[in-house]
Design a protein around this motif. Sequence first.
Motif, short mmCIF file in Angstrom:
data_model
loop_
_atom_site.label_atom_id
_atom_site.label_comp_id
_atom_site.label_asym_id
_atom_site.label_seq_id
_atom_site.Cartn_x
_atom_site.Cartn_y
_atom_site.Cartn_z
N GLU A 258 0.88 -1.17 0.00
CA GLU A 258 0.00 0.00 0.00
C GLU A 258 0.91 1.22 0.00
O GLU A 258 1.60 1.47 -0.98
N ARG A 259 0.97 1.96 1.11
CA ARG A 259 1.98 3.04 1.20
C ARG A 259 3.37 2.44 1.31
O ARG A 259 4.36 3.05 0.89
N GLY A 260 3.44 1.26 1.87
CA GLY A 260 4.68 0.51 1.99
C GLY A 260 4.39 -0.96 1.83
O GLY A 260 3.26 -1.36 1.51
N ILE A 261 5.39 -1.80 2.05
CA ILE A 261 5.21 -3.25 2.01
C ILE A 261 4.44 -3.66 3.26
O ILE A 261 4.88 -3.39 4.38
N VAL A 262 3.30 -4.28 3.09
CA VAL A 262 2.43 -4.60 4.22
C VAL A 262 3.04 -5.73 5.04
O VAL A 262 3.36 -6.81 4.52
N VAL A 263 3.24 -5.46 6.34
CA VAL A 263 3.81 -6.46 7.25
C VAL A 263 2.97 -6.50 8.52
O VAL A 263 2.19 -5.59 8.80
N ASP A 264 3.17 -7.57 9.31
CA ASP A 264 2.49 -7.66 10.60
C ASP A 264 3.41 -7.11 11.69
O ASP A 264 4.47 -6.53 11.41
N ASP A 265 3.04 -7.31 12.94
CA ASP A 265 3.83 -6.76 14.05
C ASP A 265 5.22 -7.39 14.14
O ASP A 265 6.11 -6.83 14.79
N ALA A 266 5.40 -8.56 13.51
CA ALA A 266 6.70 -9.23 13.52
C ALA A 266 7.49 -8.92 12.25
O ALA A 266 8.50 -9.58 11.98
N SER A 267 7.04 -7.96 11.47
CA SER A 267 7.69 -7.55 10.21
C SER A 267 7.58 -8.61 9.12
O SER A 267 8.31 -8.56 8.13
N ARG A 268 6.66 -9.56 9.26
CA ARG A 268 6.47 -10.60 8.25
C ARG A 268 5.52 -10.13 7.17
O ARG A 268 4.50 -9.51 7.46
#
Length: 485
Positions: A258-268
């Motif tokens: 989206e604005r950046g690479i979509v990751v979860d709280d663990a940066s995955r």
Amino acid sequence: MRLIVIGNGMVGARFVEDLLARDTAGKYEVTVIGEEACEPYNRVLLSEVVAGRYELSSLTLPSPDHPRLTVLRGTSASSIDREDRVVVTIDGSRHRYDQLVIATGAAARIPPLDGLDPTPGRLPRGVHALRSIDDAREIVAATLNSRRAVVLGAGVLGIEAASGLAQRGCTVTLVHPADALMERQLDGSASSVLASAMPDVGITPRVGVGAAAAVVADGRLTGIRLTDGEVVESDLLLVATGTIANTAIARDAGLACERGIVVDDASRTADRRIFAIGDCAQPPSGAMGLVALGWDQARRLADLLTSASLPSRDGGTGSDVVRVKAHGLDVVTMGVCGGARPDAPTQRSLTLSDPATGRHVEVVVEGDRLVGATCIGAGQVAADLVATYTRRTPVPSDPAHLLLSALSPAIVTATSPDALADDAAVCRCNSVTKADITSAHTCGSRTVEEVAQATRATTGCGGCTDEVCALIDWLNERDPAAVRA
């Protein structure tokens, strides 16, 4: 296990350093693919180079020398083959991975102005962004023959860059289309106080007026036409209108962006073998932006990959403290601030504003905690509020007491070395405490440079340098024999 890191900037390099320090079992063989040919460096201090307060050589960050680390400098990654688990570089080389970390950062956003071609390498002569060490070098060279400069964008970088150009002898016009300078951090009243102080340091602010076009003759900038029709003559334009996350390689590989690479709280990412950190990533909390947040993300990912558990964030260390590095403009904000903040009934605020002296202080309290503050021209009170905020110190029932050090310099301040608790954060970018610096001093670190090498203190935004110096002086006075030795 083969780990590839795309990006050798501040966050990518810090992640590699943290990972190798934690990987005592020798689990990972690490390959870093870095587009820039130089060692990693501190981008946060590029505006200080423009101002002449730092040399380019002093920005270099520590780079680990490790038998399980290969760094490919001056090499671009062109694509990711997720099915074959391969990163392809621009020269056609293929690098196989078991896990992949994308730390490609962000690029300067060039606004769609008439007269500006945003294609890389196509900007008119005299037009610059400030994102890389090469940008800083070119801007410094340009100031030798430039006397009139326009800075477009009055966020933190724009104000710092404007100050730097003024320090170089340029007459600077700061153009900002929003209703307030640094609108993410300042409301209208705070912005007015800051704007009133700018002419004294060689900057003319134009707030609420945007740029309509770049006036170019024979391929060189000659001025900027504003949205109100005025043409500001200029031979140097510095664009500081934000950044765009470098997501192309992830998007082309089919990862959600989206604005950046979509990751979860663990940066995955959605691909469990691929992670993203830093300015290219979009965690659930939103975009990154501040280096302390990127470094915290790097640390947490390094812990996850070496211990298979996700550590907690460094809550309360002050990673959202913003200090503007601008000569003659003293601006510090933290936590809840800015004109767009929500109206929370549980929060109380108190403002001390004295535009005639260039001073404006607002504190926001919730319960017995300081949850935000805005400080302009506040000197010691800003340092005390940062200490209170980052240490989560209970505050008096009357918030007015938080402003007393601004009114009475004789009051003992919370940042005095004797008053600091051992667990008090001194360098918030790197989560370095008084105890960490005391330990380094005990082990022989007697100067700022030695403490920085031992603890990383002062190697982020540089805003803690005065505090670190004061603490070292205090430690040296307590143990003069060790200094003589």
